[in-house]
Enzyme design. Structure first.
Site, PDB file in Angstrom:
ATOM      1  N   TYR A 142       0.831  -1.211   0.000  1.00  0.00           N
ATOM      2  CA  TYR A 142       0.000   0.000   0.000  1.00  0.00           C
ATOM      3  C   TYR A 142       0.868   1.265   0.000  1.00  0.00           C
ATOM      4  O   TYR A 142       0.474   2.312  -0.515  1.00  0.00           O
ATOM      5  CB  TYR A 142      -0.976  -0.033   1.179  1.00  0.00           C
ATOM      6  CG  TYR A 142      -2.275   0.689   0.896  1.00  0.00           C
ATOM      7  CD1 TYR A 142      -3.094   0.313  -0.173  1.00  0.00           C
ATOM      8  CD2 TYR A 142      -2.679   1.762   1.675  1.00  0.00           C
ATOM      9  CE1 TYR A 142      -4.270   0.977  -0.444  1.00  0.00           C
ATOM     10  CE2 TYR A 142      -3.864   2.433   1.416  1.00  0.00           C
ATOM     11  CZ  TYR A 142      -4.655   2.037   0.363  1.00  0.00           C
ATOM     12  OH  TYR A 142      -5.817   2.702   0.097  1.00  0.00           O
ATOM     13  N   LYS A 186      -3.606   8.038   2.861  1.00  0.00           N
ATOM     14  CA  LYS A 186      -4.850   7.789   3.612  1.00  0.00           C
ATOM     15  C   LYS A 186      -4.748   8.324   5.042  1.00  0.00           C
ATOM     16  O   LYS A 186      -5.739   8.803   5.599  1.00  0.00           O
ATOM     17  CB  LYS A 186      -5.187   6.294   3.624  1.00  0.00           C
ATOM     18  CG  LYS A 186      -5.622   5.736   2.268  1.00  0.00           C
ATOM     19  CD  LYS A 186      -6.799   6.484   1.672  1.00  0.00           C
ATOM     20  CE  LYS A 186      -7.364   5.791   0.443  1.00  0.00           C
ATOM     21  NZ  LYS A 186      -8.311   6.632  -0.304  1.00  0.00           N
TER      22      LYS A 186
HETATM   23  O1  0WD Z   1     -10.333  -2.067  -1.812  1.00  0.00           O
HETATM   24  C1  0WD Z   1     -10.753  -1.004  -2.269  1.00  0.00           C
HETATM   25  N1  0WD Z   1     -11.161  -0.908  -3.515  1.00  0.00           N
HETATM   26  C2  0WD Z   1     -10.790   0.183  -1.376  1.00  0.00           C
HETATM   27  C3  0WD Z   1     -10.870   1.450  -1.895  1.00  0.00           C
HETATM   28  C4  0WD Z   1     -10.699  -0.050   0.092  1.00  0.00           C
HETATM   29  C5  0WD Z   1     -10.781   1.144   0.858  1.00  0.00           C
HETATM   30  C6  0WD Z   1     -10.839   2.390   0.292  1.00  0.00           C
HETATM   31  N2  0WD Z   1     -10.873   2.527  -1.075  1.00  0.00           N
HETATM   32  C7  0WD Z   1     -10.945   3.881  -1.617  1.00  0.00           C
HETATM   33  C8  0WD Z   1      -9.937   4.219  -2.692  1.00  0.00           C
HETATM   34  O2  0WD Z   1      -8.664   4.467  -2.149  1.00  0.00           O
HETATM   35  C9  0WD Z   1     -10.580   5.464  -3.264  1.00  0.00           C
HETATM   36  O3  0WD Z   1     -10.329   6.574  -2.419  1.00  0.00           O
HETATM   37  O4  0WD Z   1     -12.182   4.083  -2.232  1.00  0.00           O
HETATM   38  C10 0WD Z   1     -12.070   5.129  -3.193  1.00  0.00           C
HETATM   39  C11 0WD Z   1     -12.694   4.660  -4.497  1.00  0.00           C
HETATM   40  O5  0WD Z   1     -11.917   3.631  -5.043  1.00  0.00           O
HETATM   41  P1  0WD Z   1     -12.498   2.386  -5.837  1.00  0.00           P
HETATM   42  O6  0WD Z   1     -13.975   2.473  -5.928  1.00  0.00           O
HETATM   43  O7  0WD Z   1     -11.878   1.205  -5.256  1.00  0.00           O
HETATM   44  O8  0WD Z   1     -11.820   2.564  -7.250  1.00  0.00           O
HETATM   45  P2  0WD Z   1     -12.307   3.030  -8.721  1.00  0.00           P
HETATM   46  O9  0WD Z   1     -13.537   2.349  -9.129  1.00  0.00           O
HETATM   47  O10 0WD Z   1     -11.114   2.881  -9.618  1.00  0.00           O
HETATM   48  O11 0WD Z   1     -12.615   4.569  -8.522  1.00  0.00           O
HETATM   49  C12 0WD Z   1     -11.653   5.525  -8.209  1.00  0.00           C
HETATM   50  C13 0WD Z   1     -11.774   6.617  -9.238  1.00  0.00           C
HETATM   51  C14 0WD Z   1     -10.895   6.571 -10.487  1.00  0.00           C
HETATM   52  O12 0WD Z   1     -10.857   5.491 -11.158  1.00  0.00           O
HETATM   53  P3  0WD Z   1      -9.503   5.134 -12.005  1.00  0.00           P
HETATM   54  O13 0WD Z   1      -9.457   3.655 -11.814  1.00  0.00           O
HETATM   55  O14 0WD Z   1      -9.791   5.603 -13.374  1.00  0.00           O
HETATM   56  O15 0WD Z   1      -8.297   5.799 -11.394  1.00  0.00           O
HETATM   57  O16 0WD Z   1     -11.267   7.852  -8.812  1.00  0.00           O
HETATM   58  C15 0WD Z   1     -11.326   8.693  -9.942  1.00  0.00           C
HETATM   59  C16 0WD Z   1     -11.380   7.843 -11.167  1.00  0.00           C
HETATM   60  O17 0WD Z   1     -12.656   7.829 -11.697  1.00  0.00           O
HETATM   61  N3  0WD Z   1     -10.162   9.532 -10.098  1.00  0.00           N
HETATM   62  C17 0WD Z   1     -10.284  10.842 -10.317  1.00  0.00           C
HETATM   63  N4  0WD Z   1     -11.374  11.642 -10.403  1.00  0.00           N
HETATM   64  C18 0WD Z   1     -11.159  12.927 -10.654  1.00  0.00           C
HETATM   65  N5  0WD Z   1      -9.932  13.459 -10.793  1.00  0.00           N
HETATM   66  C19 0WD Z   1      -8.966  11.317 -10.454  1.00  0.00           C
HETATM   67  C20 0WD Z   1      -8.829  12.692 -10.705  1.00  0.00           C
HETATM   68  N6  0WD Z   1      -7.632  13.263 -10.852  1.00  0.00           N
HETATM   69  N7  0WD Z   1      -8.098  10.279 -10.321  1.00  0.00           N
HETATM   70  C21 0WD Z   1      -8.838   9.205 -10.097  1.00  0.00           C
END
Ligand code: 0WD
Length: 273
Positions: free
Chosen positions: A154, A161
């Site tokens: 991580y 975080k």
């Molecule tokens: O296990 C997990 N998946 C966990 C996620 C466990 C605990 C927390 N999280 C957190 C992540 O760290 C994040 O903060 O949850 C949040 C959402 O993550 P997610 O749902 O797991 O991931 P995803 O579906 O990829 O959504 C995150 C999105 C990005 O997707 P991509 O994969 O294209 O990076 O954040 C957005 C983007 O849509 N994103 C942005 N939006 C606007 N401006 C930017 C940006 N610069 N960069 C990424």
């Protein structure tokens, strides 16, 4: 319908596996009206149909690292959606190279990118939306146990975080005078696009499943349902909190113990090797 009459902005949907999608789904089910953002044209193709699924045509471009786009977003929101009651910030990014190998090797640029996109974005979003957020509103962000504790691979995202969780507390005080609450959900590991960047993610999922009190991994629907508590008036007395939705994994001080076929005590993990 605990969200009836409430309007909210969802930032961070990449596809229908995203945690933000699970939260949007639950908010829509509870009667909220939603607006959405997308990062780039490629993701716009995914986000527009998702917005439609939730009865919304309010879809805006937003790179959280762009002050211009943040300003444009708030102007458009106010013009065609009006004031809002909640914001979901579900965004994080670090270069893949920084999510592998030794943390000590993290380069300056990767550190900056991770902190800007995963931490400063919450501050910038709250600052930009302050004037469009109604009093007694709610802001929710997503964090992970890799902030307060060590989690393999991580790395810099753990540091991000930790800073995000601290930002939640400082923002909670600044916005508290208007009754606006700021909280985080610390979700257990879930297979999403962002998670695919973390090394050995399948092992992390398995480890959490075996060692959590509920013996499972959580789903985006479970995170979404818990999110409804923090976004709704049900949690009007709660701010600055990090609420774990992780099947209880964070309470464990040691891996679970089990017995083999001969009644000998073993670590539960050994059964899956
Ligand atoms: O296990 C997990 N998946 C966990 C996620 C466990 C605990 C927390 N999280 C957190 C992540 O760290 C994040 O903060 O949850 C949040 C959402 O993550 P997610 O749902 O797991 O991931 P995803 O579906 O990829 O959504 C995150 C999105 C990005 O997707 P991509 O994969 O294209 O990076 O954040 C957005 C983007 O849509 N994103 C942005 N939006 C606007 N401006 C930017 C940006 N610069 N960069 C990424």
């Amino acid at each position: 319908m605990i969200m009836k009459g409430k309007k909210g902005l969802i930032v961070g949907i990449a596809n229908n596996k995203s945690i933000a999608y699970g939260i949007a789904k639950a908010a829509h089910k509870e009667g909220a009206e939603l607006a959405f953002t997308y990062l780039n044209e490629q993701l716009e193709k995914r986000v527009r149909p998702i917005a439609k699924e939730f009865g919304s045509d309010k879809v805006y471009k937003l790179d959280v690292n762009s002050d211009e786009e943040l300003e444009a977003l708030t102007k458009s929101l106010e013009k065609d959606f009006g004031k809002i009651d909640f914001i979901v910030h579900s965004v994080a990014f670090a270069p893949r190279s920084a999510l592998d190998g030794r943390f000590i090797d993290t380069d300056r640029k990767s550190f900056d990118i991770a902190m800007q996109t995963s931490v400063y974005s919450l501050i910038a979003l709250c600052h930009a939306c302050e004037s469009v957020l109604n009093d007694n509103g709610s802001v929710l962000t997503l964090t992970y146990l890799g902030g307060p504790k060590y989690i393999p691979h991580y790395n810099v995202m753990g540091v991000a975080k930790a800073a995000l969780e601290s930002s939640v507390r400082y923002l909670a005080v600044d916005l508290g005078s208007r009754g606006i609450r700021v909280n985080a959900i610390s979700a257990g590991p879930i297979k999403t696009l962002a998670a695919s960047g973390i090394g050995d993610f399948r092992a992390i999922l398995k480890w959490n499943e075996i060692n959590s009190p509920l013996n499972k991994n959580v789903t985006i629907d479970e995170v979404g349902n818990s999110g409804m508590y923090l976004l709704s008036d049900l949690s009007s007395g709660v701010t600055g909190e990090v609420h774990y939705v992780d099947a209880g994994y964070n309470i464990m001080g040691m891996g679970a113990i089990d017995q083999d076929e001969n009644g000998k005590t073993i670590m539960k993990w050994d059964k899956f090797r």
